[in-house]
Motif scaffolding. Structure first.
Motif, mmCIF file in Angstrom:
data_model
loop_
_atom_site.group_PDB
_atom_site.id
_atom_site.type_symbol
_atom_site.label_atom_id
_atom_site.label_comp_id
_atom_site.label_asym_id
_atom_site.label_seq_id
_atom_site.Cartn_x
_atom_site.Cartn_y
_atom_site.Cartn_z
ATOM 1 N N ALA A 130 -6.215 -15.919 -32.572
ATOM 2 C CA ALA A 130 -5.142 -16.077 -33.562
ATOM 3 C C ALA A 130 -5.723 -16.349 -34.948
ATOM 4 C CB ALA A 130 -4.195 -17.196 -33.140
ATOM 5 N N VAL A 131 -6.722 -17.213 -35.017
ATOM 6 C CA VAL A 131 -7.353 -17.519 -36.307
ATOM 7 C C VAL A 131 -7.996 -16.269 -36.894
ATOM 8 C CG1 VAL A 131 -9.240 -18.802 -37.408
ATOM 9 C CG2 VAL A 131 -7.709 -19.974 -35.810
ATOM 10 N N MET A 132 -8.715 -15.522 -36.064
ATOM 11 C CA MET A 132 -9.378 -14.321 -36.556
ATOM 12 C C MET A 132 -8.368 -13.285 -37.032
ATOM 13 S SD MET A 132 -12.547 -14.080 -33.841
ATOM 14 C CE MET A 132 -13.729 -13.138 -34.826
ATOM 15 N N LEU A 133 -7.273 -13.140 -36.305
ATOM 16 C CA LEU A 133 -6.226 -12.207 -36.719
ATOM 17 C C LEU A 133 -5.542 -12.673 -38.008
ATOM 18 C CD1 LEU A 133 -4.754 -11.485 -33.203
ATOM 19 C CD2 LEU A 133 -5.644 -9.735 -34.767
ATOM 20 N N ALA A 134 -5.321 -13.966 -38.131
ATOM 21 C CA ALA A 134 -4.641 -14.499 -39.321
ATOM 22 C C ALA A 134 -5.503 -14.398 -40.573
ATOM 23 C CB ALA A 134 -4.233 -15.946 -39.082
ATOM 24 N N THR A 135 -6.824 -14.480 -40.388
ATOM 25 C CA THR A 135 -7.726 -14.458 -41.536
ATOM 26 C C THR A 135 -8.399 -13.114 -41.762
ATOM 27 O OG1 THR A 135 -9.586 -15.252 -40.204
ATOM 28 C CG2 THR A 135 -8.212 -16.932 -41.295
ATOM 29 N N GLY A 136 -8.263 -12.205 -40.806
ATOM 30 C CA GLY A 136 -8.910 -10.903 -40.933
ATOM 31 C C GLY A 136 -10.406 -10.969 -40.680
ATOM 32 N N GLU A 137 -10.835 -11.924 -39.874
ATOM 33 C CA GLU A 137 -12.260 -12.076 -39.574
ATOM 34 C C GLU A 137 -12.645 -11.162 -38.405
ATOM 35 O OE1 GLU A 137 -15.446 -15.483 -38.154
ATOM 36 O OE2 GLU A 137 -13.402 -16.087 -38.620
ATOM 37 N N GLY A 138 -13.408 -10.124 -38.709
ATOM 38 C CA GLY A 138 -13.870 -9.198 -37.679
ATOM 39 C C GLY A 138 -12.842 -8.170 -37.265
ATOM 40 N N VAL A 139 -11.671 -8.208 -37.880
ATOM 41 C CA VAL A 139 -10.557 -7.337 -37.517
ATOM 42 C C VAL A 139 -9.600 -7.286 -38.711
ATOM 43 C CG1 VAL A 139 -9.212 -9.221 -36.514
ATOM 44 C CG2 VAL A 139 -8.846 -6.901 -35.692
ATOM 45 N N ALA A 140 -8.762 -6.270 -38.754
ATOM 46 C CA ALA A 140 -7.758 -6.217 -39.814
ATOM 47 C C ALA A 140 -6.781 -7.388 -39.646
ATOM 48 C CB ALA A 140 -6.996 -4.899 -39.754
ATOM 49 N N GLU A 141 -6.434 -8.014 -40.740
ATOM 50 C CA GLU A 141 -5.496 -9.142 -40.696
ATOM 51 C C GLU A 141 -4.168 -8.695 -40.100
ATOM 52 O OE1 GLU A 141 -3.245 -12.005 -43.880
ATOM 53 O OE2 GLU A 141 -5.336 -11.494 -44.290
ATOM 54 N N ASP A 195 -0.830 -10.978 -39.078
ATOM 55 C CA ASP A 195 -0.152 -12.259 -38.874
ATOM 56 C C ASP A 195 0.829 -12.228 -37.710
ATOM 57 O OD1 ASP A 195 -1.520 -13.504 -40.945
ATOM 58 O OD2 ASP A 195 0.006 -13.016 -42.438
ATOM 59 N N ALA A 196 1.445 -11.079 -37.456
ATOM 60 C CA ALA A 196 2.389 -10.990 -36.339
ATOM 61 C C ALA A 196 1.659 -11.196 -35.009
ATOM 62 C CB ALA A 196 3.119 -9.649 -36.356
ATOM 63 N N GLN A 197 0.508 -10.565 -34.846
ATOM 64 C CA GLN A 197 -0.266 -10.768 -33.620
ATOM 65 C C GLN A 197 -0.816 -12.188 -33.547
ATOM 66 O OE1 GLN A 197 -3.247 -7.870 -32.655
ATOM 67 N NE2 GLN A 197 -1.839 -6.145 -32.904
ATOM 68 N N ALA A 198 -1.234 -12.731 -34.688
ATOM 69 C CA ALA A 198 -1.730 -14.109 -34.705
ATOM 70 C C ALA A 198 -0.640 -15.055 -34.204
ATOM 71 C CB ALA A 198 -2.166 -14.504 -36.116
ATOM 72 N N ALA A 256 4.023 -24.104 -38.273
ATOM 73 C CA ALA A 256 3.850 -23.796 -39.696
ATOM 74 C C ALA A 256 4.213 -22.347 -39.987
ATOM 75 C CB ALA A 256 2.412 -24.083 -40.116
ATOM 76 N N MET A 257 3.815 -21.435 -39.104
ATOM 77 C CA MET A 257 4.136 -20.020 -39.315
ATOM 78 C C MET A 257 5.648 -19.789 -39.310
ATOM 79 S SD MET A 257 1.107 -18.077 -37.196
ATOM 80 C CE MET A 257 0.988 -16.539 -38.130
ATOM 81 N N HIS A 258 6.360 -20.510 -38.451
ATOM 82 C CA HIS A 258 7.822 -20.383 -38.423
ATOM 83 C C HIS A 258 8.454 -20.944 -39.697
ATOM 84 C CE1 HIS A 258 8.998 -18.724 -34.529
ATOM 85 N NE2 HIS A 258 7.916 -19.303 -34.035
ATOM 86 N N VAL A 259 7.939 -22.059 -40.177
ATOM 87 C CA VAL A 259 8.513 -22.676 -41.377
ATOM 88 C C VAL A 259 8.367 -21.765 -42.585
ATOM 89 C CG1 VAL A 259 8.280 -24.582 -43.031
ATOM 90 C CG2 VAL A 259 8.298 -25.062 -40.581
#
Length: 158
Positions: free
Chosen positions: A57-68, A70-73, A94-97
């Motif tokens: 989730a962190v990697m997906l949210a930040t685009g680390e090693g993969v395209a960012e 946020d929905a998948q994160a 936090a993401m929901h808020v």
């Protein structure tokens, strides 16, 4: 050690896949390689390793090693939160808020943060910041969301 983790991961160990991914991400015993780290972390998550789900989730949210993405994160944080992680529950709340990775749902987000706050200092800090904001959600809505989560998944275990 990295080779041993990789071998165990190939045999189906989610914990080993996560450890391999973290070693590769951090450059421990090898050159840091975010793309390869992502591959191992994703494998860990798919093997139901909670640390793997959170790291993915962190990697997906930040685009680390993969395209960012946020929905998948958000989806991976949800899975880890359902498995009992207060860290994931905090991030999911936090993401929901703020509506990251999906629609804004202040009632659900605050409810998740309140639940996570029983075990997570970051959730408590976020709630303090949110308390200073003007939101259009009632305590009744928040309480209903919290009850629904707790009935389905229980409180965070770690």
């Amino acid at each position: 050690v990295l080779d041993l983790y990789r071998e165990a991961a190939e045999l189906g160990s989610g914990a080993a896949a996560w450890r391999a991914g973290m070693m590769i991400r951090n450059g421990d015993g090898t050159r840091a390689n975010p793309r390869e780290a992502y591959r191992w972390v994703r494998r860990a998550a798919e093997l139901d390793n909670v640390e793997g789900m959170i790291s993915l989730a962190v990697m997906l949210a930040t685009g680390e090693g993969v395209a960012e993405n946020d929905a998948q994160a958000r989806q991976w944080y949800e899975r880890a939160a359902q498995a009992g992680s207060s860290h994931a529950l905090t991030s999911l709340g936090a993401m929901h808020v703020i509506g990251e990775g999906g629609p804004v749902d202040e009632a659900r987000g605050i409810a998740l943060l309140r639940i996570a706050a029983t075990r997570n200092a970051n959730a408590r800090e976020m709630l303090a910041a949110i308390a200073r904001m003007e939101l259009e959600v009632s305590d009744e809505e928040i309480d209903a969301e919290a009850r629904a989560w707790l009935e389905q998944y229980g409180p965070p275990q770690f």
